[in-house]
Design an enzyme around this catalytic site. Structure first.
Site, PDB file in Angstrom:
ATOM      1  CG  ASP A  17      18.842  31.127 107.731  1.00 14.21           C
ATOM      2  OD1 ASP A  17      19.650  30.246 107.383  1.00 14.21           O
ATOM      3  OD2 ASP A  17      18.213  31.086 108.817  1.00 14.21           O
ATOM      4  CG  ASP A  19      17.235  24.679 108.654  1.00 17.85           C
ATOM      5  OD1 ASP A  19      16.352  23.806 108.706  1.00 17.85           O
ATOM      6  OD2 ASP A  19      18.272  24.566 107.966  1.00 17.85           O
ATOM      7  CG  ASP A 195      16.593  31.733 112.400  1.00 15.33           C
ATOM      8  OD1 ASP A 195      16.514  30.964 113.374  1.00 15.33           O
ATOM      9  OD2 ASP A 195      17.184  31.426 111.350  1.00 15.33           O
TER      10      ASP A 195
END
Length: 242
Positions: A17, A19, A195
């Site tokens: 991922d 961001d 996240d």
């Protein structure tokens, strides 16, 4: 917190991922920046893993390229609605912007009446941002729900400071599963690091597939392993501090 095993260049396919994973969040999504040492390490991993490294993000691939320049990577953008199988290759769009025209029209007036919210138009997805106005999270959700009330062909997703809508039938888990069928990734063990809530689809898929699923942070997750934050992810990847 259970640490993930070390990456194996001969065996792993790596999916990261962007961001909140490779870069810290910023109130202005356009202002995020990846550390030069981390970018250098990604390039080294791309080489050592024979190209089996992809960025999987809610952002458009063209925007990922700006942040990761001068490098390019295999990628799944807009949660998989955009695909690039190999670095520097063609980007395939799985949907067109016209699917969201009625939603754009429905959001125009309520957004104008609530200046604390902002709209990001990704073409194949629409995102209401409320990171700078967290008290507006409920109105943002209600606004988007109302805009898509009669659209069974669209899916609403909530992430860190955002409410997003895009065509149904795609998420990061499906995107990773599809990429694993491509020559550069096939036959390897998938590794996914993310996240956000939107990463859970991929984390669940990878864990079920016998891969290495890694959650950044302490939020509830399907992941088997944990890393504390972006800095910890960089250390695990082997980024050398400067």
């Amino acid at each position: 917190m259970t640490m993930p095993p070390a990456l194996r260049a001969d065996a792993h396919a790596v999916f990261l991922d962007f961001d909140g994973t490779l870069v810290e969040f910023d109130d202005d999504p356009r202002q995020v920046a990846i550390a030069p040492a981390a970018l250098e390490r990604l390039a080294a991993l791309q080489r050592s893993h024979s190209g089996a490294l992809a960025i999987v993000s809610g952002r458009r691939i063209v925007d990922l390229d700006l942040f990761l320049a001068p490098l390019t990577f295999a990628a799944a953008g807009v949660h998989g609605l955009e695909r690039r199988v190999v670095a520097g290759g063609e980007t395939l769009m799985l949907a067109g912007p016209e699917a969201l025209d009625t939603v754009r029209a429905a959001l125009a007036a309520p957004l104008a009446a609530m200046p604390g919210l902002s709209l990001e138009d990704k073409g194949t997805a629409l995102v209401i941002h409320y990171r700078t106005a967290p008290k507006l999270s409920a109105p943002a959700l209600e606004m988007m729900q109302s805009a898509i009330a009669d659209r069974s062909d669209l899916v609403l997703m909530q992430g860190e400071g955002i409410v997003e809508v895009h065509p149904a039938g795609m998420d990061k888990g499906r995107a990773v599963a599809d990429l694993m069928q491509e020559k550069v990734f096939a036959g390897r063990i998938p590794v996914y690091v993310g996240d956000d809530v939107t990463d859970e689809f991929a984390l669940a898929y990878v864990r079920e597939a016998g891969g290495v699923s890694v959650k950044i942070g302490k939020a509830q997750s399907a992941a088997e392993f944990r890393l504390e934050d972006v800095t910890a992810l960089h250390r695990w990847l082997g980024v050398r501090a400067r």
